[in-house]
Scaffold this motif. Structure first.
Motif, PDB file in Angstrom:
ATOM      1  N   ASN A  82       3.657  13.306  -2.853  1.00 35.86           N
ATOM      2  CA  ASN A  82       3.863  13.137  -1.413  1.00 35.86           C
ATOM      3  C   ASN A  82       3.036  14.118  -0.592  1.00 35.86           C
ATOM      4  O   ASN A  82       3.389  14.461   0.534  1.00 35.86           O
ATOM      5  CB  ASN A  82       5.349  13.289  -1.068  1.00 35.86           C
ATOM      6  CG  ASN A  82       6.182  12.125  -1.567  1.00 35.86           C
ATOM      7  OD1 ASN A  82       5.704  10.999  -1.628  1.00 35.86           O
ATOM      8  ND2 ASN A  82       7.422  12.380  -1.937  1.00 35.86           N
ATOM      9  N   LEU A  83       1.928  14.574  -1.165  1.00 37.02           N
ATOM     10  CA  LEU A  83       1.065  15.516  -0.460  1.00 37.02           C
ATOM     11  C   LEU A  83       0.177  14.822   0.567  1.00 37.02           C
ATOM     12  O   LEU A  83      -0.534  15.478   1.326  1.00 37.02           O
ATOM     13  CB  LEU A  83       0.180  16.270  -1.462  1.00 37.02           C
ATOM     14  CG  LEU A  83       0.913  17.203  -2.432  1.00 37.02           C
ATOM     15  CD1 LEU A  83      -0.068  17.803  -3.428  1.00 37.02           C
ATOM     16  CD2 LEU A  83       1.615  18.323  -1.669  1.00 37.02           C
ATOM     17  N   GLY A  84       0.213  13.501   0.593  1.00 39.64           N
ATOM     18  CA  GLY A  84      -0.576  12.771   1.580  1.00 39.64           C
ATOM     19  C   GLY A  84      -1.921  12.309   1.064  1.00 39.64           C
ATOM     20  O   GLY A  84      -2.714  11.748   1.815  1.00 39.64           O
ATOM     21  N   GLU A  99       4.037   6.373   1.185  1.00 40.42           N
ATOM     22  CA  GLU A  99       3.141   5.494   1.928  1.00 40.42           C
ATOM     23  C   GLU A  99       2.870   4.183   1.210  1.00 40.42           C
ATOM     24  O   GLU A  99       2.407   3.218   1.814  1.00 40.42           O
ATOM     25  CB  GLU A  99       1.808   6.222   2.187  1.00 40.42           C
ATOM     26  CG  GLU A  99       1.963   7.471   3.040  1.00 40.42           C
ATOM     27  CD  GLU A  99       0.647   8.204   3.197  1.00 40.42           C
ATOM     28  OE1 GLU A  99      -0.317   7.820   2.508  1.00 40.42           O
ATOM     29  OE2 GLU A  99       0.591   9.143   4.013  1.00 40.42           O
ATOM     30  N   ASP A 100       3.147   4.130  -0.089  1.00 35.33           N
ATOM     31  CA  ASP A 100       2.860   2.930  -0.868  1.00 35.33           C
ATOM     32  C   ASP A 100       4.099   2.575  -1.676  1.00 35.33           C
ATOM     33  O   ASP A 100       4.244   2.979  -2.825  1.00 35.33           O
ATOM     34  CB  ASP A 100       1.660   3.174  -1.792  1.00 35.33           C
ATOM     35  CG  ASP A 100       1.260   1.907  -2.548  1.00 35.33           C
ATOM     36  OD1 ASP A 100       1.748   0.829  -2.176  1.00 35.33           O
ATOM     37  OD2 ASP A 100       0.476   2.017  -3.497  1.00 35.33           O
ATOM     38  N   ILE A 101       5.003   1.813  -1.037  1.00 36.38           N
ATOM     39  CA  ILE A 101       6.254   1.455  -1.701  1.00 36.38           C
ATOM     40  C   ILE A 101       5.978   0.528  -2.876  1.00 36.38           C
ATOM     41  O   ILE A 101       6.596   0.618  -3.929  1.00 36.38           O
ATOM     42  CB  ILE A 101       7.217   0.780  -0.698  1.00 36.38           C
ATOM     43  CG1 ILE A 101       7.460   1.706   0.499  1.00 36.38           C
ATOM     44  CG2 ILE A 101       8.533   0.440  -1.373  1.00 36.38           C
ATOM     45  CD1 ILE A 101       8.036   3.050   0.123  1.00 36.38           C
ATOM     46  N   ASN A 102       5.034  -0.395  -2.711  1.00 32.28           N
ATOM     47  CA  ASN A 102       4.647  -1.294  -3.795  1.00 32.28           C
ATOM     48  C   ASN A 102       3.669  -0.563  -4.705  1.00 32.28           C
ATOM     49  O   ASN A 102       2.494  -0.400  -4.391  1.00 32.28           O
ATOM     50  CB  ASN A 102       3.994  -2.560  -3.209  1.00 32.28           C
ATOM     51  CG  ASN A 102       3.615  -3.543  -4.293  1.00 32.28           C
ATOM     52  OD1 ASN A 102       4.044  -3.423  -5.442  1.00 32.28           O
ATOM     53  ND2 ASN A 102       2.787  -4.514  -3.936  1.00 32.28           N
ATOM     54  N   ASN A 133      -4.700   4.924   6.601  1.00 33.77           N
ATOM     55  CA  ASN A 133      -3.259   4.995   6.867  1.00 33.77           C
ATOM     56  C   ASN A 133      -2.987   5.350   8.328  1.00 33.77           C
ATOM     57  O   ASN A 133      -2.065   4.809   8.954  1.00 33.77           O
ATOM     58  CB  ASN A 133      -2.611   6.039   5.950  1.00 33.77           C
ATOM     59  CG  ASN A 133      -2.619   5.614   4.493  1.00 33.77           C
ATOM     60  OD1 ASN A 133      -2.660   4.420   4.181  1.00 33.77           O
ATOM     61  ND2 ASN A 133      -2.593   6.575   3.589  1.00 33.77           N
ATOM     62  N   ILE A 134      -3.791   6.281   8.878  1.00 34.13           N
ATOM     63  CA  ILE A 134      -3.628   6.660  10.285  1.00 34.13           C
ATOM     64  C   ILE A 134      -3.918   5.476  11.196  1.00 34.13           C
ATOM     65  O   ILE A 134      -3.180   5.193  12.150  1.00 34.13           O
ATOM     66  CB  ILE A 134      -4.547   7.850  10.634  1.00 34.13           C
ATOM     67  CG1 ILE A 134      -4.085   9.105   9.880  1.00 34.13           C
ATOM     68  CG2 ILE A 134      -4.544   8.116  12.135  1.00 34.13           C
ATOM     69  CD1 ILE A 134      -5.040  10.276  10.003  1.00 34.13           C
TER      70      ILE A 134
END
Length: 462
Positions: A187-189, A248-251, A347-348
């Motif tokens: 989860n560091l982005g 950011e990527d549930i799938n 993503n932004i």
């Protein structure tokens, strides 16, 4: 750790276990299978004692090659558990069978071959019975169980089969510890933080727990992917790709882009290892050259020079290779960073685009004319509320009689006056006489500058 020292430590653990007092060792080390029907309470006490001991041994780290399981063959578990006078535990097969039936221990052969999540299996008695039934095991090709009605830990000769038994409770606990650290990492982005090949993921897990064995790693990888579903695994010809789901990527399905990033990270790791090896070779060669120069003499000077020239030439080739490899590593690392930047930019942009649509949709749902009408309705409501409040206040005053209030006030004054006691004239005169006498005595007093001798000595002492 030698097998002898391991046995000594295990015996110490057994002797100190409160479930293994000396008075019960004879029963605990006997073949107490018949107690299941003859003395159910005694059988239950023995099983509970062995469950506590085996779980404690796994957690202690004394057992070799695993912090999650205990195996029967490397080294021989019966020999490890043997103690003087009582020998090896004769009911170990019965103990393991019971602990499997009670879902305290899970055979690795059963666990690794399962297709369903073991989380649901362990909480569903029908599913668990199905998985340890002979029909299911025959499907996996486990023929040595014969006609047994349930899983058995022994072969036809009554000997313990080669098996690894996983402690389910310890697996869940240790697994959660690793999951907490993994989630912080992914989860560091950055996109690449959730992507691994098997080698890089093992190294990452080893950085969390240096004592992690390959056996435990394989068990945990199955637990993460199949049982919890927090990662996906795809086996390619030359690499095992692993992807964890992030915020950011549930799938978390593996895409071709993900596989490309994993291969890039794998290449970077391989080059880093190669560069470290080249650096060590250069360092070793430089050291050897210094030693050779220090120990040279006139008799073998020619040979020494030849060797030094060869070493210099070889070192030059290695350094050149190291420079090229380092340059390639820098390019690959830069590429990976740019991929993370591009992913972050995407993503932004997506977040801003979605936010803009939401904002416009919310604004479109409100009509400015409706806002003006709402203000008018609110003002009218405020005015009406004020009029009602004033009406209620004036109505309450109509029930108030001022004349009655004045009469009540006069009565209060009269009662207060009647409670005041008259002043006694004699007492007043006496008080005045006392005051006059006190004034007279004060007037007769004389003040001088002389200090008594005793007081003077005390002051001088200060």
């Amino acid at each position: 750790m030698t097998e002898a020292s391991t046995e000594g430590k295990i015996e110490a653990v057994i002797r100190s276990n409160p479930h293994f007092p000396k008075s019960r060792l004879n029963s605990l080390y006997s073949n107490f299978e018949n107690l299941k029907h003859l003395n159910p309470e005694g059988f239950e006490a023995n099983i509970q004692a062995w469950s506590n001991l085996l779980t404690g041994l796994i957690q202690s780290g004394i057992l070799r090659d695993s912090q999650l399981s205990i195996n029967t063959f490397n080294p021989n578990i019966s020999q490890l558990l043997a103690i003087p006078m009582y020998g090896q535990p004769k009911g170990l097969g019965t103990i393991l069978n019971e602990l499997v039936q009670r879902r305290i221990l899970v055979p690795y052969s059963l666990y690794s071959s399962a297709t369903d999540s073991f989380v649901s299996i362990m909480h569903d008695s029908m599913k668990f019975t199905d998985y340890i039934s002979p029909g299911k095991w025959l499907q996996w090709g486990i023929q040595q169980l014969g006609l047994a009605s349930t899983f058995t830990s022994t072969n036809k000769k009554g000997e313990l089969s080669k098996e690894i038994y996983i402690s389910w409770s310890i697996l869940c606990s240790v697994g959660q510890t690793f999951i907490n650290r993994i989630q912080k990492e992914i989860n560091l982005g950055t996109r690449s933080s959730s992507l691994f090949d098997k080698v890089s993921f093992y190294n990452f897990m080893k950085s969390i727990d240096p004592g992690l064995s390959h056996t435990d790693f394989d068990i945990l990888l199955i637990y993460f992917s199949r049982d919890l579903g927090i990662c996906k695994i795809k086996q390619l010809d030359s690499i095992t790709c692993i992807k964890f789901s992030n915020q950011e990527d549930i799938n978390n399905n593996l895409t071709d882009e993900d596989i490309g990033i994993i291969k890039l990270k794998s290449t970077i790791t391989a080059i880093e290892i190669r560069n470290e090896d080249l650096e060590k070779k250069v360092s070793t060669m430089s050291h050897n050259m210094k030693v050779l120069l220090k120990n040279r003499n006139s008799t073998n000077e020619t040979g020494t020079n030849i060797r030094l020239k060869n070493m210099l030439a070889t070192r030059k080739v290695i350094i050149s290779s190291l420079e090229k490899s380092s340059s390639a590593l820098g390019q690959l690392t830069t590429t990976l960073l740019k991929i993370n930047d591009a992913t972050s930019n995407k993503n932004i942009f997506d977040s801003l685009s979605k936010s803009s649509k939401v904002l416009n949709a919310l604004n479109d749902s409100i009509n400015l004319d409706d806002v003006d009408d709402l203000h008018i309705e609110l003002e009218e409501g405020y005015d009406k509320t004020d009029k009602i409040s004033e009406s209620l206040a004036s109505g309450s005053k109509a029930y108030t009689n001022d004349e009655e209030l004045e009469n009540e006030l006069d009565k209060l004054y009269e009662e207060e006056s009647s409670n005041v006691k008259p002043v006694n004239s004699k007492e007043t005169n006496k008080t005045e006489d006392d005051d006059s006498e006190l004034i007279r005595k004060l007037g007769d007093m004389k003040v001088t500058d002389e200090i008594p001798n005793e007081e003077r000595r005390q002051l001088e002492a200060l």
